[in-house]
Enzyme design. Sequence first.
Site, PDB file in Angstrom:
ATOM      1  N   GLU A 187       6.129  -5.868   8.490  1.00  0.00           N
ATOM      2  CA  GLU A 187       5.441  -5.303   7.314  1.00  0.00           C
ATOM      3  C   GLU A 187       5.903  -3.875   7.053  1.00  0.00           C
ATOM      4  OE1 GLU A 187       1.423  -5.517   8.591  1.00  0.00           O
ATOM      5  OE2 GLU A 187       1.309  -7.686   8.469  1.00  0.00           O
ATOM      6  N   PRO A 188       7.179  -3.678   6.778  1.00  0.00           N
ATOM      7  CA  PRO A 188       7.643  -2.301   6.573  1.00  0.00           C
ATOM      8  C   PRO A 188       7.111  -1.746   5.254  1.00  0.00           C
ATOM      9  CG  PRO A 188       9.480  -3.870   6.655  1.00  0.00           C
ATOM     10  CD  PRO A 188       8.237  -4.653   6.520  1.00  0.00           C
ATOM     11  N   GLY A 189       6.608  -0.558   5.301  1.00  0.00           N
ATOM     12  CA  GLY A 189       6.160   0.117   4.085  1.00  0.00           C
ATOM     13  C   GLY A 189       7.061   1.307   3.839  1.00  0.00           C
ATOM     14  N   LYS A 225       0.817  -1.222   0.000  1.00  0.00           N
ATOM     15  CA  LYS A 225       0.000   0.000   0.000  1.00  0.00           C
ATOM     16  C   LYS A 225       0.847   1.267   0.000  1.00  0.00           C
ATOM     17  CE  LYS A 225      -1.520  -1.429   4.090  1.00  0.00           C
ATOM     18  NZ  LYS A 225      -0.679  -2.374   4.731  1.00  0.00           N
ATOM     19  N   HIS A 232       0.634  -3.354  14.888  1.00  0.00           N
ATOM     20  CA  HIS A 232       1.282  -2.233  14.201  1.00  0.00           C
ATOM     21  C   HIS A 232       1.370  -1.111  15.226  1.00  0.00           C
ATOM     22  CE1 HIS A 232       2.514   0.748  11.409  1.00  0.00           C
ATOM     23  NE2 HIS A 232       2.261   0.012  10.334  1.00  0.00           N
TER      24      HIS A 232
HETATM   25  C1  LIG Z   1      -1.314  -3.567   8.454  1.00  0.00           C
HETATM   26  C2  LIG Z   1      -0.233  -2.638   8.055  1.00  0.00           C
HETATM   27  N1  LIG Z   1       1.001  -3.119   7.956  1.00  0.00           N
HETATM   28  C3  LIG Z   1       2.026  -2.326   7.558  1.00  0.00           C
HETATM   29  C4  LIG Z   1       1.820  -1.006   7.247  1.00  0.00           C
HETATM   30  C5  LIG Z   1       2.987  -0.192   6.808  1.00  0.00           C
HETATM   31  O1  LIG Z   1       3.314   0.711   7.779  1.00  0.00           O
HETATM   32  P1  LIG Z   1       4.624   1.601   7.650  1.00  0.00           P
HETATM   33  O2  LIG Z   1       4.570   2.255   6.337  1.00  0.00           O
HETATM   34  O3  LIG Z   1       4.548   2.539   8.784  1.00  0.00           O
HETATM   35  O4  LIG Z   1       5.786   0.698   7.770  1.00  0.00           O
HETATM   36  C6  LIG Z   1       0.541  -0.457   7.379  1.00  0.00           C
HETATM   37  C7  LIG Z   1       0.296   0.957   7.093  1.00  0.00           C
HETATM   38  O5  LIG Z   1      -0.804   1.425   6.973  1.00  0.00           O
HETATM   39  C8  LIG Z   1      -0.518  -1.298   7.787  1.00  0.00           C
HETATM   40  O6  LIG Z   1      -1.759  -0.845   7.897  1.00  0.00           O
END
Ligand SMILES: Cc1ncc(COP(=O)(O)O)c(C=O)c1O
Length: 722
Positions: free
Chosen positions: A539-541, A328, A457
Amino acid sequence: MNDEERPPRRQSLLTHALLKGAVSDDDEDEVEDEEELKQQKRIEDMDEEDQPEYSMKEIKTVLEEAAEDIEESGIFDDLAENIEEIVRVGSFKASSSWDERREGMLSPRGGGGGGGMNITNGFRTNATMGHAENESSADDMKENLGGGGRSSSSFRRKRSEYLSNEVMKSLREDRQENNGYPTPILVTEEQLTDAFEVINSLETYVEAGEADPDFVEQFVPEELAVIVKGLAETAGFEETLMDDTQQDAIDFEEAVPDEFNFEEIRKTFDVQPISSRSMDDVRERCLELVNDMRLEDTFAVIDLHAVVKLYEHLKKRMPRVTPHYAVKCCPDRGIISTLAALGAGFDCASQGEVELIKELGIDVDKIILAHAVKRPVDLRCIAEHGVKFTTFDSESELHKMFAARLNECKLVLRIKADDPMAKISFGAKFGAHMDDIPKLLSTAQLLGMDIVGVSFHVGSSSRNPNAYRNAIQQAKDVFQQGYHYGFKMNLLDLGGGYTGLFDQTGNIDESPCDFSIIAKALDDIFPKDQWPKLKIIAEPGRYFAQSPITIASMVYGKRETVKASGDLHYDYYITDGLYGCFNGVIYDGLETPAYILKSTGDGSMPELELRLGLQHESTIWGPTCDSADCVMRDTMMTELNNGDYVLFPDSGAYTLAGSCDFNGIEATKARKFYVWGDRMCPTCTVEQLDSELFLPLKPPCELLQHITPETRASDGVDAGVE
Ligand SMILES: Cc1ncc(COP(=O)(O)O)c(C=O)c1O
C-alpha cells in the site's frame, strides 16, 4: 504447508442462525403452545439471575433456522443420518440387554469390541470432539447409565444426560484452556457438525420430552453470549444492519494492461510535455502558467511520467507485489488514473475514497478498505459498493462487521510490526499484538467471518528493510495459526512506508529502504513454489505521490523590520500555509527545500542580487490569521517581492491531501497542472543547490508558541498577525 493441503473454509451457520434468532422480529410473538407457556412460567419462577436470556421458543427458532441453513448448504449432508442414528439408538427396545444393544449398534474401534464408542460414535464425538474422545468410553457410559434393563424412557433420559455432561465437560475444559474463548468447540468442520448434531439431537429429545431442556438452555446461550456481547459492543451501529449482500468472493486479480495507454489520460488531464522533471524545467513550466493564466494563488505541478517510472521500478524490484496506492496520501485524480491504467489497485480508508475510485471508473475489486477501524458510514459503504477486502485488528471490529452483516467482505488481519527507525509510526494506533491473534482468529471463526490474509504497516518513511522481513515472518506465523482455525489465508499485504525520490542518475533512490531485501524476504519466507496462489500486495502512498508533485505558492505580502543589530528581517506572506499543504509540517514531518520563482518576467533571479549573493533573515507565514501559521522561520534567503513564487518540490505526500479551508481560504481548491517530464533526474543540480535553493536552517516550521517573548524581544521580531 502447501497451499493445496489447507482445509476448506467453513461457514459458521450456527452463529448466523443464532444471530438471526437473537435479532428476530418474532421475539414478541405470542407463545401459543401450552407446553411453551408452562416452560415460560417455569423460567419466570426462577431467580432472576438464573433465568436464561432466551426462551426455549427463541432457541428452537434458532435451531430450526440453523437446521434449514444446514440443509441448504449441503455441507452437513450427513446430519440427517446422524440424527436418525441418534433417534434409532435412543429408541432401542427396553427388552434388549445393554450388551446386546452395544453389540448391535456400535462399530468397534481398532478391531476390538471393548473399545467401541457406542453411542458417542453415533455423535462422532470420539473422532472429533477432542476431550470427549479420551474420556468417553462404552464402559464409562455403561457405568453412568447404571447397566441395562431399564425402561426405554429412563434409558434415553439418562443417556441424554450423560451425553450432555460429556459435551459440557468437553466444552468447559476447552474453554479453560483457551482463556474463556470457545475456540475448539467449532475448530473444525467436523467439530461444528458435531456441535450441530448434539444440539439438534438434544432438541429432538427435548421435543419428545426425553431430554432436560435446561441443557439446551445452557448450551445455546453460551454461544449466543458471544454474539450478544458483540451486539452490545456495536450498540449505535444498528442502523448499519442491512440485508446480506450477495457478492461472490473475488480474489484480487492483477489485470495488467497489455500496454500502458497514456493517450486517454493525456487528454483528460491536459498533460503537457516538459523536458525533464528537473527544477529548471518545472520552474519554466510554472512561469508559463503564472504568466499565461495570470495565476495568483497556490497551485501544483504534477509529473505523471514520474508516477509511471515509480510504478515500473517497484514492479521490477518486487515482481510478486501488486501496489495498491494509498489514496489518502494524495487523492489526485491524475495520479490515480495513471496508476489504474498501469494495473495498480487502491488502498482506501473511507467511504469518500472508495467513491472517488469508483467515480474514476475503476473496478471495486481493485479496492482494499485498509482502515482497521471503520466508521458506520464506511461499513455501509462496504455493503453498498461490495468492497471485497478490509482490514481489522480488534474483536470489536469483527463484531461490528458481523452486526452489519458484512460476512461477504474478506478480512485481512492487521498486525503490529513497527520499524523503530520509520519517520512516522502507526504501532500505537493500529495493529494487533501477536498475543491477541488466537483471540481474534477464534472470534472471527465463531462469527463465521472469513479471514483471508494478514497486513501490516512498518511505519511511514521506513529506513529499515529488515523491519519488513520481520513483519513478513510474523505474518507467516499468523497464516499458520489461522490454518488451525480453518482459515485458508492467501493474501499478504505489506502496507506502505516506502520512499520514492530520484537520485542523481535519475533512478529511484532505494537507500532508505532496499527493495531487494524485501523481495528476498518474500521468497525466503513464502517460497513461490510452495505458495503459488499467494497474492502479495503493498500500500505505497508516499512512494508514488511525493516526488511527482511541486507546490507553488505566491508571495502576496511583505514586511521589513530593522532588528536591534541593524540587520534587516523580512516577513513574507504566501498563499499556502499550515492550513494548506504545509499541514504536512505538523502531521508528516515535512521538510522540503524551497526554490524561488521571481516574477521578473523570465523567472530568473535579479542579476544584482545573485551577483552579490545578498541574503536576509526571513520568515515565511501562511495566509490565515492564525499566528501559528508559519511555514519557515528565520531562514537566510534572497529578498522576495509580492508576485514572486516559492516552489516546494517533492512535496506531494500528505500535503494537498490534508489541506482545509480555514479562514475561508480555499486551500483545498489549489489548482493542479499536469506535466510529462521526458527525462527522469534529480529535482535540482548541485549548482542550483549552491545558488538558488534555500534550505531552512531550522525545522521549516517551529510554531510561534515556541518563540519565547524574550527571544522575540532580543530578535526584534514582531508578533505574528492576529
Ligand atoms: C493502512 C495504510 N496503508 C498505507 C499507508 C501509506 O503509507 P505510506 O505513505 O508511508 O506509504 C498508510 C498511511 O497512513 C496507512 O495507514
